[in-house]
Design a protein around this motif. Structure first.
Motif, mmCIF file in Angstrom:
data_model
loop_
_atom_site.group_PDB
_atom_site.id
_atom_site.type_symbol
_atom_site.label_atom_id
_atom_site.label_comp_id
_atom_site.label_asym_id
_atom_site.label_seq_id
_atom_site.Cartn_x
_atom_site.Cartn_y
_atom_site.Cartn_z
ATOM 1 N N LEU A 62 3.994 3.950 1.676
ATOM 2 C CA LEU A 62 2.930 2.784 1.211
ATOM 3 C C LEU A 62 1.560 3.389 1.555
ATOM 4 O O LEU A 62 0.588 3.509 0.745
ATOM 5 C CB LEU A 62 2.999 1.539 1.996
ATOM 6 N N PHE A 63 1.239 4.169 2.554
ATOM 7 C CA PHE A 63 -0.123 4.674 2.923
ATOM 8 C C PHE A 63 -0.372 5.730 1.872
ATOM 9 O O PHE A 63 -1.673 5.575 1.523
ATOM 10 C CB PHE A 63 -0.204 5.053 4.232
ATOM 11 N N PRO A 64 0.257 6.681 1.673
ATOM 12 C CA PRO A 64 -0.234 7.821 0.454
ATOM 13 C C PRO A 64 -0.583 6.979 -0.812
ATOM 14 O O PRO A 64 -1.387 7.530 -1.563
ATOM 15 C CB PRO A 64 1.038 8.562 0.571
ATOM 16 N N ALA A 65 0.367 6.017 -1.150
ATOM 17 C CA ALA A 65 0.174 5.158 -2.353
ATOM 18 C C ALA A 65 -1.034 4.456 -2.346
ATOM 19 O O ALA A 65 -1.829 4.656 -3.361
ATOM 20 C CB ALA A 65 1.592 4.096 -2.616
ATOM 21 N N TRP A 66 -1.360 4.008 -1.157
ATOM 22 C CA TRP A 66 -2.836 3.146 -1.105
ATOM 23 C C TRP A 66 -3.837 4.398 -1.082
ATOM 24 O O TRP A 66 -5.007 3.951 -1.584
ATOM 25 C CB TRP A 66 -2.796 2.302 0.062
ATOM 26 N N GLY A 67 -3.369 5.421 -0.536
ATOM 27 C CA GLY A 67 -4.432 6.516 -0.514
ATOM 28 C C GLY A 67 -4.882 6.985 -1.972
ATOM 29 O O GLY A 67 -6.095 7.070 -2.432
ATOM 30 N N MET A 68 -3.918 7.053 -2.834
ATOM 31 C CA MET A 68 -4.042 7.320 -4.220
ATOM 32 C C MET A 68 -4.868 6.369 -5.105
ATOM 33 O O MET A 68 -5.534 6.695 -5.880
ATOM 34 C CB MET A 68 -2.509 7.575 -4.795
ATOM 35 N N ILE A 69 -4.573 4.875 -4.703
ATOM 36 C CA ILE A 69 -5.451 3.909 -5.443
ATOM 37 C C ILE A 69 -6.825 3.956 -4.954
ATOM 38 O O ILE A 69 -7.508 3.863 -5.813
ATOM 39 C CB ILE A 69 -4.732 2.434 -4.769
ATOM 40 N N GLY A 70 -6.881 4.403 -3.424
ATOM 41 C CA GLY A 70 -8.418 4.416 -3.395
ATOM 42 C C GLY A 70 -9.135 5.841 -4.005
ATOM 43 O O GLY A 70 -10.221 5.658 -4.455
ATOM 44 N N THR A 71 -8.274 6.955 -4.294
ATOM 45 C CA THR A 71 -8.727 7.882 -4.986
ATOM 46 C C THR A 71 -9.073 7.475 -6.613
ATOM 47 O O THR A 71 -10.170 7.810 -7.103
ATOM 48 C CB THR A 71 -7.804 9.159 -5.063
ATOM 49 N N LEU A 72 -8.228 6.757 -6.948
ATOM 50 C CA LEU A 72 -8.399 6.188 -8.618
ATOM 51 C C LEU A 72 -9.961 5.072 -8.446
ATOM 52 O O LEU A 72 -10.564 5.358 -9.368
ATOM 53 C CB LEU A 72 -7.093 5.509 -8.882
ATOM 54 N N ILE A 73 -10.024 4.477 -7.528
ATOM 55 C CA ILE A 73 -10.962 3.928 -7.489
ATOM 56 C C ILE A 73 -12.377 4.543 -7.306
ATOM 57 O O ILE A 73 -13.260 4.209 -8.060
ATOM 58 C CB ILE A 73 -11.126 2.660 -6.082
ATOM 59 N N GLY A 74 -12.297 5.414 -6.427
ATOM 60 C CA GLY A 74 -13.391 6.559 -6.467
ATOM 61 C C GLY A 74 -13.636 7.343 -7.539
ATOM 62 O O GLY A 74 -14.770 7.605 -8.182
ATOM 63 N N LEU A 75 -12.500 7.498 -8.260
ATOM 64 C CA LEU A 75 -12.929 8.288 -9.549
ATOM 65 C C LEU A 75 -13.398 7.498 -10.620
ATOM 66 O O LEU A 75 -14.259 8.029 -11.449
ATOM 67 C CB LEU A 75 -11.538 8.910 -10.289
ATOM 68 N N GLY A 115 -4.750 -1.449 2.959
ATOM 69 C CA GLY A 115 -3.949 -1.800 1.901
ATOM 70 C C GLY A 115 -2.555 -1.255 2.464
ATOM 71 O O GLY A 115 -1.463 -2.262 2.344
ATOM 72 N N GLY A 116 -2.400 -0.199 2.949
ATOM 73 C CA GLY A 116 -1.136 0.159 3.548
ATOM 74 C C GLY A 116 -0.570 -0.908 4.502
ATOM 75 O O GLY A 116 0.614 -1.044 4.401
ATOM 76 N N ALA A 117 -1.406 -1.242 5.666
ATOM 77 C CA ALA A 117 -0.704 -2.148 6.542
ATOM 78 C C ALA A 117 -0.519 -3.303 5.788
ATOM 79 O O ALA A 117 0.509 -4.120 6.314
ATOM 80 C CB ALA A 117 -1.977 -2.518 7.643
ATOM 81 N N ASN A 118 -1.312 -4.098 4.982
ATOM 82 C CA ASN A 118 -0.751 -5.275 4.182
ATOM 83 C C ASN A 118 0.477 -5.179 3.438
ATOM 84 O O ASN A 118 1.448 -6.209 3.884
ATOM 85 C CB ASN A 118 -2.002 -5.603 3.184
ATOM 86 N N ILE A 152 -11.331 4.327 4.413
ATOM 87 C CA ILE A 152 -10.526 3.883 5.389
ATOM 88 C C ILE A 152 -9.981 2.467 5.329
ATOM 89 O O ILE A 152 -8.883 2.012 5.585
ATOM 90 C CB ILE A 152 -11.242 3.881 6.807
ATOM 91 N N ILE A 153 -10.650 1.356 4.933
ATOM 92 C CA ILE A 153 -10.345 0.282 4.513
ATOM 93 C C ILE A 153 -9.410 0.128 3.351
ATOM 94 O O ILE A 153 -8.408 -0.579 3.617
ATOM 95 C CB ILE A 153 -11.708 -0.579 4.234
ATOM 96 N N VAL A 154 -9.556 0.944 2.376
ATOM 97 C CA VAL A 154 -8.636 0.859 1.179
ATOM 98 C C VAL A 154 -7.205 1.451 1.701
ATOM 99 O O VAL A 154 -6.295 0.823 1.442
ATOM 100 C CB VAL A 154 -9.004 1.434 0.083
ATOM 101 N N THR A 155 -7.256 2.346 2.358
ATOM 102 C CA THR A 155 -5.975 3.257 2.806
ATOM 103 C C THR A 155 -5.165 2.531 3.882
ATOM 104 O O THR A 155 -3.973 2.053 3.956
ATOM 105 C CB THR A 155 -6.268 4.565 3.264
ATOM 106 N N TYR A 173 -6.184 10.600 3.737
ATOM 107 C CA TYR A 173 -5.889 9.742 4.881
ATOM 108 C C TYR A 173 -4.143 9.455 4.915
ATOM 109 O O TYR A 173 -3.776 9.346 5.810
ATOM 110 C CB TYR A 173 -6.732 8.472 4.937
ATOM 111 N N GLY A 174 -3.995 9.027 3.544
ATOM 112 C CA GLY A 174 -2.758 8.677 3.363
ATOM 113 C C GLY A 174 -1.648 9.634 3.500
ATOM 114 O O GLY A 174 -0.625 9.456 4.259
ATOM 115 N N SER A 175 -1.983 10.888 3.352
ATOM 116 C CA SER A 175 -0.965 12.238 3.489
ATOM 117 C C SER A 175 -1.063 12.348 5.080
ATOM 118 O O SER A 175 0.196 12.819 5.544
ATOM 119 C CB SER A 175 -1.745 13.150 2.719
ATOM 120 N N VAL A 176 -2.099 12.267 5.686
ATOM 121 C CA VAL A 176 -1.974 12.494 7.294
ATOM 122 C C VAL A 176 -1.212 11.576 7.715
ATOM 123 O O VAL A 176 -0.451 11.828 8.780
ATOM 124 C CB VAL A 176 -3.279 12.754 7.776
#
Length: 263
Positions: A152-165, A42-45, A36-39, A194-197
Motif C-alpha cells: 500500500l505505501f509504494p502504491a500511494w507513493g506512486m499516486i503522489g508521483t502522478l499528482i506531482g507529474l 494515504g498508506g496509513a488510511n 510525506i502527507i500523501v505517502t 518514500y513508499g519504496s523505503v
C-alpha cells in the motif's frame, strides 16, 4: 534483547543517509511535506481500512516481541518432556501434578494438566490443535498488516508521483523551462522513494522476521504436542526422545543426547 532486530531497523535509515550524502545530495532535497502527507497518510488510511483497527494498533507490541529473544529452548523442552515421561512411566501420571505447577509455558502446562486430569487422548489432541490454529491465526493477522504496508505505501507513493507529474506538466503551460521540469520531477519522485523505503526497508523485513518467529514457535508447539500425547500413551522414554529429537537439526539432537544419555 535480540540485537539483530534494532540494528536492521536502523540500517535502512543509515544506508539511505550515506547514499544521499555520498552521492553529493542534500537531506533537504529529500524532505517534502506534501509528499510525506500523501505517502504516509494515504498508506496509513488504506492500512486501517484493510485490517482490523485493533490489529493495526497492536503493531508496536509485535515490534516489542521481535526485540526480545524467544523465551523457549527446543532442547530444554524436550529434556523436560523426557523427564516427565520417565516419571510418569515409573509412578503414574498423577505424580506429575506438582511438576506441572512449575511449568512456565502456558501451552505445555495446559496440555499436561489435561493429561493428568484423565482427558480423552483425542480430546487432548483436538484442544491443543485448536490452540495452535488460533496462535497461527493471530500471528497471520499481525503479519498481514506488514504485508499490506509493503504494497500500500509504494502504491500511494506512486499516486503522489502522478499528482506531482500532473502539477509539473500543468506548470509547463505557464512558460516553465528545463529548471522547472527538473525541480518538479524531483519532487514528484520523492513520494515513490518514500513508499519504496517503507516497504523494502521496514515492512517486508519485519514481515519476514515475524514469519520466521512463527515457524520457530510452531515447531516448539508441535514438539510439545507430540511429547504430551506420547506421555499420555505411556510410550517408553527412549521412544519419546526419538520422536521429539526428530524435530531438531543434527547439532541440537546431539546436545539433547549428551544431556539425557541413552535412555
Amino acid at each position: 534483547m535480540d540485537i539483530i532486530v534494532p540494528i536492521c531497523l536502523i540500517m535502512p535509515l543509515a544506508i539511505n543517509l550515506l547514499g544521499i550524502i555520498g552521492g553529493g545530495g542534500s537531506l533537504g532535497n529529500f524532505l517534502d511535506i506534501a509528499s510525506i502527507i500523501v505517502t504516509a497518510g494515504g498508506g496509513a488510511n488504506s492500512l486501517i481500512m484493510a485490517n482490523d483497527i485493533g490489529t493495526v494498533l497492536g503493531v508496536p507490541k509485535a515490534i516489542k516481541v521481535l526485540l526480545q529473544k524467544p523465551a523457549y529452548s527446543e532442547d530444554q523442552i524436550i529434556i523436560t518432556l523426557i523427564s516427565f515421561s520417565e516419571k510418569a512411566r515409573r509412578e503414574g501420571l498423577l505424580v506429575l501434578e506438582d511438576d506441572i505447577q512449575e511449568v512456565s509455558d502456558p501451552f505445555l502446562k495446559k496440555g499436561m494438566q489435561l493429561v493428568v486430569d484423565g482427558t480423552d487422548p483425542e480430546l487432548v489432541k483436538n484442544i491443543l490443535n485448536t490452540e495452535i490454529d488460533n496462535i497461527e491465526s493471530r500471528h497471520d493477522s499481525v503479519r498481514k498488516v506488514f504485508d499490506d504496508a509493503a504494497s500500500l505505501f509504494p502504491a500511494w507513493g506512486m499516486i503522489g508521483t502522478l499528482i506531482g507529474l500532473v502539477i509539473m506538466l500543468r506548470s509547463l503551460g505557464g512558460g516553465g523551462g528545463l529548471e522547472t521540469i527538473g525541480s518538479g520531477m524531483a519532487v514528484a519522485l520523492i513520494t515513490t522513494y518514500y513508499g519504496s523505503v517503507i516497504a523494502n526497508g521496514f515492512a517486508l523485513p519485519i514481515s519476514g522476521r515475524l514469519a520466521a518467529r512463527h515457524s520457530s514457535e510452531a515447531m516448539v508447539k508441535s514438539i510439545m504436542l507430540e511429547g504430551i500425547l506420547s506421555i499420555q500413551a505411556g510410550d517408553n522414554p527412549r521412544i519419546v526422545k526419538d520422536k521429539l529429537v526428530s524435530f531438531l537439526p543434527p547439532a541440537q539432537r546431539q546436545k539433547v543426547n549428551e544431556q539425557v544419555g541413552d535412555r
